[in-house]
Design a protein around this motif. Sequence first.
Motif, PDB file in Angstrom:
ATOM      1  N   LEU A  20       2.460   9.598   3.171  1.00 11.75           N
ATOM      2  CA  LEU A  20       2.473  10.952   2.653  1.00 11.75           C
ATOM      3  C   LEU A  20       1.164  11.637   2.987  1.00 11.75           C
ATOM      4  CD1 LEU A  20       1.342  11.315  -0.967  1.00 11.75           C
ATOM      5  CD2 LEU A  20       1.685   9.015  -0.081  1.00 11.75           C
ATOM      6  N   ALA A  21       1.135  12.953   2.803  1.00 17.18           N
ATOM      7  CA  ALA A  21      -0.090  13.728   2.972  1.00 17.18           C
ATOM      8  C   ALA A  21      -0.401  14.422   1.656  1.00 17.18           C
ATOM      9  CB  ALA A  21       0.061  14.751   4.085  1.00 17.18           C
ATOM     10  N   ALA A  22      -1.669  14.347   1.247  1.00 16.02           N
ATOM     11  CA  ALA A  22      -2.136  14.990   0.023  1.00 16.02           C
ATOM     12  C   ALA A  22      -3.474  15.629   0.343  1.00 16.02           C
ATOM     13  CB  ALA A  22      -2.287  13.959  -1.099  1.00 16.02           C
ATOM     14  N   ALA A  23      -3.483  16.952   0.427  1.00 15.32           N
ATOM     15  CA  ALA A  23      -4.697  17.614   0.905  1.00 15.32           C
ATOM     16  C   ALA A  23      -4.812  19.043   0.389  1.00 15.32           C
ATOM     17  CB  ALA A  23      -4.717  17.613   2.433  1.00 15.32           C
ATOM     18  N   GLY A  24      -4.435  19.270  -0.886  1.00 16.80           N
ATOM     19  CA  GLY A  24      -4.476  20.631  -1.391  1.00 16.80           C
ATOM     20  C   GLY A  24      -3.692  21.545  -0.472  1.00 16.80           C
ATOM     21  N   MET A  25      -2.473  21.141  -0.106  1.00 15.25           N
ATOM     22  CA  MET A  25      -1.716  21.818   0.944  1.00 15.25           C
ATOM     23  C   MET A  25      -0.669  22.753   0.356  1.00 15.25           C
ATOM     24  SD  MET A  25       0.193  20.201   4.262  1.00 15.25           S
ATOM     25  CE  MET A  25       0.951  18.908   3.310  1.00 15.25           C
ATOM     26  N   THR A  26      -0.721  24.010   0.790  1.00 16.39           N
ATOM     27  CA  THR A  26       0.234  25.003   0.331  1.00 16.39           C
ATOM     28  C   THR A  26       1.603  24.768   0.971  1.00 16.39           C
ATOM     29  OG1 THR A  26      -1.512  26.632   0.041  1.00 16.39           O
ATOM     30  CG2 THR A  26       0.725  27.471   0.222  1.00 16.39           C
ATOM     31  N   ILE A  27       2.637  24.885   0.161  1.00 15.27           N
ATOM     32  CA  ILE A  27       4.008  24.798   0.653  1.00 15.27           C
ATOM     33  C   ILE A  27       4.347  26.113   1.352  1.00 15.27           C
ATOM     34  CG2 ILE A  27       6.422  24.531  -0.006  1.00 15.27           C
ATOM     35  CD1 ILE A  27       5.395  23.070  -2.551  1.00 15.27           C
ATOM     36  N   THR A  28       4.715  26.029   2.618  1.00 17.59           N
ATOM     37  CA  THR A  28       5.117  27.231   3.359  1.00 17.59           C
ATOM     38  C   THR A  28       6.411  26.937   4.118  1.00 17.59           C
ATOM     39  OG1 THR A  28       3.969  26.694   5.440  1.00 17.59           O
ATOM     40  CG2 THR A  28       2.674  27.812   3.728  1.00 17.59           C
ATOM     41  N   LYS A  75       0.832  -1.204   0.000  1.00 13.16           N
ATOM     42  CA  LYS A  75       0.000   0.000   0.000  1.00 13.16           C
ATOM     43  C   LYS A  75       0.871   1.260   0.000  1.00 13.16           C
ATOM     44  CE  LYS A  75      -3.767  -2.501   0.736  1.00 13.16           C
ATOM     45  NZ  LYS A  75      -4.817  -2.676  -0.298  1.00 13.16           N
ATOM     46  N   LEU A  76       0.323   2.325  -0.532  1.00 16.44           N
ATOM     47  CA  LEU A  76       0.878   3.665  -0.353  1.00 16.44           C
ATOM     48  C   LEU A  76      -0.190   4.428   0.407  1.00 16.44           C
ATOM     49  CD1 LEU A  76       3.200   5.625  -0.977  1.00 16.44           C
ATOM     50  CD2 LEU A  76       1.928   6.346  -3.007  1.00 16.44           C
ATOM     51  N   THR A  77       0.047   4.638   1.691  1.00 14.56           N
ATOM     52  CA  THR A  77      -0.983   5.177   2.577  1.00 14.56           C
ATOM     53  C   THR A  77      -0.930   6.703   2.583  1.00 14.56           C
ATOM     54  OG1 THR A  77      -0.792   3.203   3.961  1.00 14.56           O
ATOM     55  CG2 THR A  77      -1.961   5.095   4.890  1.00 14.56           C
ATOM     56  N   THR A  78      -2.041   7.298   2.170  1.00 13.38           N
ATOM     57  CA  THR A  78      -2.143   8.750   2.022  1.00 13.38           C
ATOM     58  C   THR A  78      -3.058   9.326   3.080  1.00 13.38           C
ATOM     59  OG1 THR A  78      -1.861   8.560  -0.386  1.00 13.38           O
ATOM     60  CG2 THR A  78      -2.804  10.615   0.447  1.00 13.38           C
ATOM     61  N   CYS A  79      -2.548  10.278   3.845  1.00 10.98           N
ATOM     62  CA  CYS A  79      -3.398  11.051   4.744  1.00 10.98           C
ATOM     63  C   CYS A  79      -3.992  12.223   3.974  1.00 10.98           C
ATOM     64  CB  CYS A  79      -2.581  11.599   5.921  1.00 10.98           C
ATOM     65  SG  CYS A  79      -2.452  10.486   7.319  1.00 10.98           S
ATOM     66  N   GLY A 107       1.921  21.264  -2.578  1.00  3.51           N
ATOM     67  CA  GLY A 107       2.865  20.155  -2.640  1.00  3.51           C
ATOM     68  C   GLY A 107       2.351  18.989  -1.824  1.00  3.51           C
ATOM     69  N   PHE A 108       2.831  17.802  -2.120  1.00  5.68           N
ATOM     70  CA  PHE A 108       2.575  16.625  -1.292  1.00  5.68           C
ATOM     71  C   PHE A 108       3.704  16.538  -0.268  1.00  5.68           C
ATOM     72  CE2 PHE A 108       0.913  15.328  -5.565  1.00  5.68           C
ATOM     73  CZ  PHE A 108      -0.425  15.467  -5.254  1.00  5.68           C
ATOM     74  N   SER A 109       3.388  16.111   0.940  1.00  8.90           N
ATOM     75  CA  SER A 109       4.415  16.082   1.983  1.00  8.90           C
ATOM     76  C   SER A 109       4.706  14.662   2.440  1.00  8.90           C
ATOM     77  CB  SER A 109       3.998  16.941   3.181  1.00  8.90           C
ATOM     78  OG  SER A 109       2.872  16.395   3.844  1.00  8.90           O
ATOM     79  N   VAL A 110       5.952  14.469   2.863  1.00  8.45           N
ATOM     80  CA  VAL A 110       6.410  13.197   3.427  1.00  8.45           C
ATOM     81  C   VAL A 110       7.169  13.491   4.716  1.00  8.45           C
ATOM     82  CG1 VAL A 110       6.597  12.135   1.144  1.00  8.45           C
ATOM     83  CG2 VAL A 110       8.619  13.215   2.173  1.00  8.45           C
TER      84      VAL A 110
END
Length: 277
Positions: free
Chosen positions: A112-120, A50-54, A234-237
């Motif tokens: 990883l996290a994928a949630a329309g998240m802005t890179i800051t 699996k590739l588990t995405t929050c 961005g997607f985060s890890v």
Amino acid sequence: MSTTAGRKRARVRPAVAAVSAALLSAAGCSSGGEGPGEARGGVPVVEKGKLTTCTHLPYPPFQFERGGKVVGFDVALIDLVAEDLGVQQKILDTPFENFKTGAFLNSGECDLAAAGMTITEERKKNVDFSVPYFDATQAVLASKKSGVRTLAEVKARGLRLGAQAETTGESHAKGRGFDPVAFESSDAVLNGLRTGQVDAVVIDYPVVRGWLKDGANAAAFVLGESIETGEQYGFSVKKGNDRLRAAIDRAIRDARADGTYRKLYEEWIGPLPGAGS
């Protein structure tokens, strides 16, 4: 870690057909798996195969439920990563505030996290980001009866402004001198506008665009000013997870190069603005 030309061609397909993600609650995200594993190219994963995405639901058009599945632009892009790694994407619905701290990444519940998240810069202290995959702008949506179109008008008339909690929209509003009503989700933001809890909201433009496709929303609300903030998603890890971050970067770049990105963007969001976006 390589991607064959044949696999690149095969992945250009309707995103719904590609989605095989299972929606689980955060409370159950650590149960029922086979334990840690390794994906293609030596990429570590928290659950074998699996590739588990929050993520945080709903946030259309990036991730939302439709027909019993979680779909959207973010989901479709991460499906490409999972395909390259020879695993299947699995989705966990988690609180958005955890994305700022990397809590579920650090605890080993998500890859990883994928949630329309802005890179800051603040978020970079806690997580590592992929290359940007989306250029974002904020937008004002107001009730037609309010008669306002801009944040300046909202302020001048002393009206109530809403935003989603812990987002850059909320931060922008505070930076403009507002004390916005904070809602837990994008659905709650829209409901707050519908029920008159607030007179206007500031939130990502693609979300507003999706809302206005509904005739009832289009009749009640008006799209106001667009706010160029220079934001990119961005997607985060987890910090230091360079192999997974590199795999995500490669999938995004390949998708841009072979036309997959444009196809998915047009399917989930609309016309791709500008050549080379």
